[in-house]
Write a protein that holds these residues in place. Structure first.
Motif, PDB file in Angstrom:
ATOM      1  N   LEU A   1      20.243 -27.509   1.479  1.00 39.13           N
ATOM      2  CA  LEU A   1      21.119 -27.654   0.319  1.00 39.13           C
ATOM      3  C   LEU A   1      22.152 -28.744   0.560  1.00 39.13           C
ATOM      4  CD1 LEU A   1      21.966 -26.709  -2.472  1.00 39.13           C
ATOM      5  CD2 LEU A   1      23.343 -24.917  -1.387  1.00 39.13           C
ATOM      6  N   ILE A   2      22.666 -28.822   1.769  1.00 37.21           N
ATOM      7  CA  ILE A   2      23.621 -29.885   2.094  1.00 37.21           C
ATOM      8  C   ILE A   2      22.976 -31.253   1.879  1.00 37.21           C
ATOM      9  CG2 ILE A   2      24.830 -30.999   4.017  1.00 37.21           C
ATOM     10  CD1 ILE A   2      25.429 -28.107   5.034  1.00 37.21           C
ATOM     11  N   ARG A   3      21.738 -31.404   2.296  1.00 38.94           N
ATOM     12  CA  ARG A   3      21.046 -32.696   2.089  1.00 38.94           C
ATOM     13  C   ARG A   3      20.942 -33.030   0.605  1.00 38.94           C
ATOM     14  NH1 ARG A   3      17.817 -30.690   6.374  1.00 38.94           N
ATOM     15  NH2 ARG A   3      16.205 -29.970   4.931  1.00 38.94           N
ATOM     16  N   ASP A   4      20.652 -32.038  -0.212  1.00 35.09           N
ATOM     17  CA  ASP A   4      20.565 -32.279  -1.654  1.00 35.09           C
ATOM     18  C   ASP A   4      21.936 -32.643  -2.232  1.00 35.09           C
ATOM     19  OD1 ASP A   4      17.846 -31.838  -1.802  1.00 35.09           O
ATOM     20  OD2 ASP A   4      18.035 -29.733  -2.361  1.00 35.09           O
ATOM     21  N   LEU A   5      22.962 -31.964  -1.765  1.00 47.28           N
ATOM     22  CA  LEU A   5      24.308 -32.215  -2.291  1.00 47.28           C
ATOM     23  C   LEU A   5      24.840 -33.580  -1.875  1.00 47.28           C
ATOM     24  CD1 LEU A   5      25.841 -28.680  -1.638  1.00 47.28           C
ATOM     25  CD2 LEU A   5      25.353 -29.678  -3.878  1.00 47.28           C
ATOM     26  N   GLU A   6      24.391 -34.077  -0.751  1.00 50.89           N
ATOM     27  CA  GLU A   6      24.857 -35.382  -0.273  1.00 50.89           C
ATOM     28  C   GLU A   6      24.448 -36.519  -1.206  1.00 50.89           C
ATOM     29  OE1 GLU A   6      25.006 -34.628   4.576  1.00 50.89           O
ATOM     30  OE2 GLU A   6      23.144 -35.310   3.617  1.00 50.89           O
ATOM     31  N   THR A   7      23.411 -36.317  -1.995  1.00 46.66           N
ATOM     32  CA  THR A   7      22.944 -37.364  -2.905  1.00 46.66           C
ATOM     33  C   THR A   7      23.476 -37.172  -4.325  1.00 46.66           C
ATOM     34  OG1 THR A   7      20.932 -36.145  -3.539  1.00 46.66           O
ATOM     35  CG2 THR A   7      20.819 -37.523  -1.559  1.00 46.66           C
ATOM     36  N   LEU A   8      24.310 -36.152  -4.523  1.00 40.85           N
ATOM     37  CA  LEU A   8      24.772 -35.800  -5.864  1.00 40.85           C
ATOM     38  C   LEU A   8      25.984 -36.632  -6.269  1.00 40.85           C
ATOM     39  CD1 LEU A   8      23.749 -33.610  -7.840  1.00 40.85           C
ATOM     40  CD2 LEU A   8      25.582 -32.128  -7.017  1.00 40.85           C
ATOM     41  N   ALA A   9      25.921 -37.212  -7.456  1.00 45.69           N
ATOM     42  CA  ALA A   9      27.067 -37.959  -7.976  1.00 45.69           C
ATOM     43  C   ALA A   9      28.245 -37.007  -8.167  1.00 45.69           C
ATOM     44  CB  ALA A   9      26.700 -38.617  -9.302  1.00 45.69           C
ATOM     45  N   PRO A  10      29.458 -37.427  -7.857  1.00 46.19           N
ATOM     46  CA  PRO A  10      30.632 -36.544  -7.933  1.00 46.19           C
ATOM     47  C   PRO A  10      30.787 -35.856  -9.280  1.00 46.19           C
ATOM     48  CG  PRO A  10      31.208 -38.579  -6.808  1.00 46.19           C
ATOM     49  CD  PRO A  10      29.815 -38.768  -7.321  1.00 46.19           C
ATOM     50  N   GLU A  11      30.465 -36.558 -10.375  1.00 45.97           N
ATOM     51  CA  GLU A  11      30.664 -35.955 -11.697  1.00 45.97           C
ATOM     52  C   GLU A  11      29.716 -34.785 -11.950  1.00 45.97           C
ATOM     53  OE1 GLU A  11      28.094 -39.687 -12.298  1.00 45.97           O
ATOM     54  OE2 GLU A  11      29.867 -39.104 -11.122  1.00 45.97           O
ATOM     55  N   LEU A  12      28.582 -34.751 -11.241  1.00 44.42           N
ATOM     56  CA  LEU A  12      27.625 -33.665 -11.448  1.00 44.42           C
ATOM     57  C   LEU A  12      28.088 -32.348 -10.833  1.00 44.42           C
ATOM     58  CD1 LEU A  12      24.189 -35.479 -10.973  1.00 44.42           C
ATOM     59  CD2 LEU A  12      25.336 -34.826 -13.100  1.00 44.42           C
ATOM     60  N   TRP A  13      29.062 -32.408  -9.961  1.00 39.35           N
ATOM     61  CA  TRP A  13      29.601 -31.183  -9.380  1.00 39.35           C
ATOM     62  C   TRP A  13      30.309 -30.324 -10.439  1.00 39.35           C
ATOM     63  CZ3 TRP A  13      30.334 -29.655  -3.964  1.00 39.35           C
ATOM     64  CH2 TRP A  13      29.564 -30.415  -3.074  1.00 39.35           C
ATOM     65  N   ALA A  14      30.672 -30.927 -11.553  1.00 40.86           N
ATOM     66  CA  ALA A  14      31.342 -30.199 -12.632  1.00 40.86           C
ATOM     67  C   ALA A  14      30.365 -29.604 -13.628  1.00 40.86           C
ATOM     68  CB  ALA A  14      32.318 -31.119 -13.362  1.00 40.86           C
ATOM     69  N   GLN A  15      29.061 -29.822 -13.425  1.00 39.72           N
ATOM     70  CA  GLN A  15      28.055 -29.290 -14.348  1.00 39.72           C
ATOM     71  C   GLN A  15      27.925 -27.775 -14.167  1.00 39.72           C
ATOM     72  OE1 GLN A  15      24.576 -31.672 -14.887  1.00 39.72           O
ATOM     73  NE2 GLN A  15      23.216 -29.910 -15.077  1.00 39.72           N
ATOM     74  N   PRO A  16      27.714 -27.042 -15.268  1.00 37.14           N
ATOM     75  CA  PRO A  16      27.558 -25.585 -15.161  1.00 37.14           C
ATOM     76  C   PRO A  16      26.359 -25.212 -14.291  1.00 37.14           C
ATOM     77  CG  PRO A  16      27.979 -26.211 -17.434  1.00 37.14           C
ATOM     78  CD  PRO A  16      27.732 -27.488 -16.680  1.00 37.14           C
ATOM     79  N   SER A  17      26.537 -24.175 -13.482  1.00 34.61           N
ATOM     80  CA  SER A  17      25.445 -23.641 -12.673  1.00 34.61           C
ATOM     81  C   SER A  17      24.773 -22.513 -13.448  1.00 34.61           C
ATOM     82  CB  SER A  17      25.998 -23.103 -11.349  1.00 34.61           C
ATOM     83  OG  SER A  17      26.682 -21.876 -11.564  1.00 34.61           O
ATOM     84  N   LEU A  18      23.826 -21.834 -12.813  1.00 36.43           N
ATOM     85  CA  LEU A  18      23.214 -20.671 -13.454  1.00 36.43           C
ATOM     86  C   LEU A  18      24.120 -19.446 -13.412  1.00 36.43           C
ATOM     87  CD1 LEU A  18      19.448 -20.734 -12.338  1.00 36.43           C
ATOM     88  CD2 LEU A  18      20.516 -21.724 -14.372  1.00 36.43           C
TER      89      LEU A  18
END
Length: 216
Positions: A20-37
């Motif tokens: 999961l850390i590897r996936d998060l490392e490629t995530l644009a900062p603005e996507l961290w504000a997207q709703p989760s499940l």
């Protein structure tokens, strides 16, 4: 294949945290504000929850529960507020630091595996990120959820009245109309996550989804 009793939970948990850390490392900062499940939680909140949970001991869990006046939702909210960094990078850095922790609240070790997989999908599914989980790990998490009541975070009642069949691992559980899907999809469903009817097959699929929509 079933998850053998001798197979340790923690290496599987640590492997999923690293993935999961590897996936998060490629995530644009603005996507961290997207709703989760998770209703009311964004991606950043879920990661913060994973950080807080990884640092929680039996004693600190009880202290936190008392401070929250035995309100589990409030306790989770307090934990997120405590673990959420000022930026996604700060939260991710802390997640990296604690990725190999073996601390746990007063619950079976299998709950850590459930958390790693289900919360991993809480993050990945809304973002369209695909991840291949070891079948043995998913089966172990699913078996735990199927024997644990909803009030304790499981999904026993959601599965009641159906014959669940994992199309990829061969796991079968219960009796009644057949509901077939991947072990991951079945795990998410009994854990109260939204799953589309098209992800299931079998005579009981439509009825199962209706039940999930009524009880989740």
């Amino acid at each position: 294949m079933p998850f053998r009793r001798s197979a340790p939970v923690w290496p599987a948990v640590h492997s999923e945290r690293r993935a999961l850390i590897r996936d998060l490392e490629t995530l644009a900062p603005e996507l961290w504000a997207q709703p989760s499940l998770c209703p009311g939680w964004d991606i950043h909140d879920v990661v913060a929850h994973l950080v807080d949970s990884a640092k929680t001991t039996r004693l600190s869990f009880l202290r936190g529960l008392i401070a929250a006046k035995f309100d589990f939702d409030k306790q989770n909210a307090n934990g997120i507020a405590r673990a959420r960094g000022a930026t996604p990078e700060a939260t991710l850095a802390e997640f990296r630091r604690i990725r190999d922790e073996t601390k746990t609240p007063p619950a079976a070790p299998a709950t850590r595996l459930v958390e790693a997989i289900v919360h991993g999908e809480d993050i990945r599914r809304p973002l369209g990120i695909l991840h291949s989980y070891p079948g043995a790990s998913v089966d172990a998490a699913l078996r735990y959820q199927l024997k644990t009541g909803v009030s304790m975070g499981g999904g026993k009642e959601r599965a009641a009245g159906f014959r669940l069949q994992a199309s990829d691992t061969g796991l079968e559980h219960g009796s009644g109309p057949v509901v077939r899907g991947s072990s991951l999809v079945l795990l998410l469903a009994v854990s109260g996550r939204p799953v589309a009817e098209e992800e299931f097959s079998g005579a009981g699929a439509a009825m199962f989804v209706r039940k999930l929509n009524q009880t989740s």
